[in-house]
Scaffold this motif. Structure first.
Motif, PDB file in Angstrom:
ATOM      1  N   GLY A  14       0.772  -1.286   0.099  1.00 44.35           N
ATOM      2  CA  GLY A  14       0.022  -0.091  -0.189  1.00 44.35           C
ATOM      3  C   GLY A  14       0.831   1.092  -0.095  1.00 44.35           C
ATOM      4  N   SER A  15       1.943   1.217   0.783  1.00 44.51           N
ATOM      5  CA  SER A  15       2.966   2.355   0.857  1.00 44.51           C
ATOM      6  C   SER A  15       3.661   2.744  -0.674  1.00 44.51           C
ATOM      7  CB  SER A  15       3.845   2.010   1.901  1.00 44.51           C
ATOM      8  OG  SER A  15       4.640   3.107   1.982  1.00 44.51           O
ATOM      9  N   HIS A  16       4.020   1.314  -0.971  1.00 44.47           N
ATOM     10  CA  HIS A  16       4.716   1.398  -2.375  1.00 44.47           C
ATOM     11  C   HIS A  16       3.816   2.085  -3.438  1.00 44.47           C
ATOM     12  CE1 HIS A  16       7.476   0.331  -5.584  1.00 44.47           C
ATOM     13  NE2 HIS A  16       6.332  -0.417  -6.241  1.00 44.47           N
ATOM     14  N   ILE A  17       2.640   1.610  -3.386  1.00 42.28           N
ATOM     15  CA  ILE A  17       1.470   2.167  -4.676  1.00 42.28           C
ATOM     16  C   ILE A  17       1.250   3.686  -4.272  1.00 42.28           C
ATOM     17  CG2 ILE A  17      -0.948   1.809  -5.319  1.00 42.28           C
ATOM     18  CD1 ILE A  17      -0.585  -1.126  -4.745  1.00 42.28           C
ATOM     19  N   ALA A  18       1.196   4.032  -2.960  1.00 42.95           N
ATOM     20  CA  ALA A  18       0.779   5.451  -2.668  1.00 42.95           C
ATOM     21  C   ALA A  18       2.131   6.356  -3.268  1.00 42.95           C
ATOM     22  CB  ALA A  18       0.615   5.643  -1.435  1.00 42.95           C
ATOM     23  N   GLN A  19       3.318   5.680  -3.105  1.00 47.82           N
ATOM     24  CA  GLN A  19       4.478   6.429  -3.552  1.00 47.82           C
ATOM     25  C   GLN A  19       4.620   6.498  -5.072  1.00 47.82           C
ATOM     26  OE1 GLN A  19       8.178   4.423  -2.486  1.00 47.82           O
ATOM     27  NE2 GLN A  19       9.427   6.484  -2.422  1.00 47.82           N
ATOM     28  N   ILE A  20       4.101   5.441  -5.744  1.00 46.12           N
ATOM     29  CA  ILE A  20       4.167   5.514  -7.181  1.00 46.12           C
ATOM     30  C   ILE A  20       3.234   6.572  -7.660  1.00 46.12           C
ATOM     31  CG2 ILE A  20       3.358   4.173  -9.232  1.00 46.12           C
ATOM     32  CD1 ILE A  20       4.715   1.882  -7.776  1.00 46.12           C
ATOM     33  N   HIS A  21       2.040   6.720  -7.005  1.00 41.99           N
ATOM     34  CA  HIS A  21       1.118   7.746  -7.493  1.00 41.99           C
ATOM     35  C   HIS A  21       1.506   9.212  -7.064  1.00 41.99           C
ATOM     36  CE1 HIS A  21      -2.570   5.361  -8.513  1.00 41.99           C
ATOM     37  NE2 HIS A  21      -2.227   4.448  -7.453  1.00 41.99           N
ATOM     38  N   LEU A  22       2.158   9.285  -6.171  1.00 45.47           N
ATOM     39  CA  LEU A  22       2.776  10.723  -5.611  1.00 45.47           C
ATOM     40  C   LEU A  22       3.729  11.124  -6.694  1.00 45.47           C
ATOM     41  CD1 LEU A  22       3.021  13.006  -3.884  1.00 45.47           C
ATOM     42  CD2 LEU A  22       4.721  11.687  -2.429  1.00 45.47           C
ATOM     43  N   THR A  23       4.606  10.095  -6.948  1.00 47.27           N
ATOM     44  CA  THR A  23       5.659  10.301  -8.167  1.00 47.27           C
ATOM     45  C   THR A  23       5.188  10.802  -9.247  1.00 47.27           C
ATOM     46  OG1 THR A  23       7.227   8.844  -6.937  1.00 47.27           O
ATOM     47  CG2 THR A  23       7.727   9.330  -9.082  1.00 47.27           C
ATOM     48  N   THR A  24       4.175  10.029  -9.954  1.00 50.69           N
ATOM     49  CA  THR A  24       3.525  10.132 -11.027  1.00 50.69           C
ATOM     50  C   THR A  24       2.911  11.514 -11.189  1.00 50.69           C
ATOM     51  OG1 THR A  24       3.075   8.119 -11.468  1.00 50.69           O
ATOM     52  CG2 THR A  24       1.686   9.462 -12.714  1.00 50.69           C
TER      53      THR A  24
END
Length: 69
Positions: A14-24
């Motif tokens: 969940g943290s990893h996916i949230a970080q990917i969305h933030l980076t995008t």
């Protein structure tokens, strides 16, 4: 591989996916600023970053977050 709901592996994903969305969202804002996009598009990009940052903070178990846009 299996992941139990509530497991630490689930929280990490969940943290990893949230970080990917933030980076995008950050990359989209950067590209739109460099392209000289309309101020409404820039404002929407900034709002998306704030939302992504909140999701990232929650996924990491934080209830505070800082955003400078």
């Amino acid at each position: 591989m299996s992941i139990r709901i509530g497991s630490s592996a689930n929280a990490q994903w969940g943290s990893h996916i949230a970080q990917i969305h933030l980076t995008t969202d950050w990359r989209r804002l950067t590209a739109d600023v460099e392209a000289g996009s309309d101020h409404r598009i820039i404002a929407a990009d900034k709002a998306a970053i704030v939302e992504s940052r909140q999701a990232y903070a929650q996924a990491r178990g934080n209830n505070r977050f800082d955003v400078t846009v």
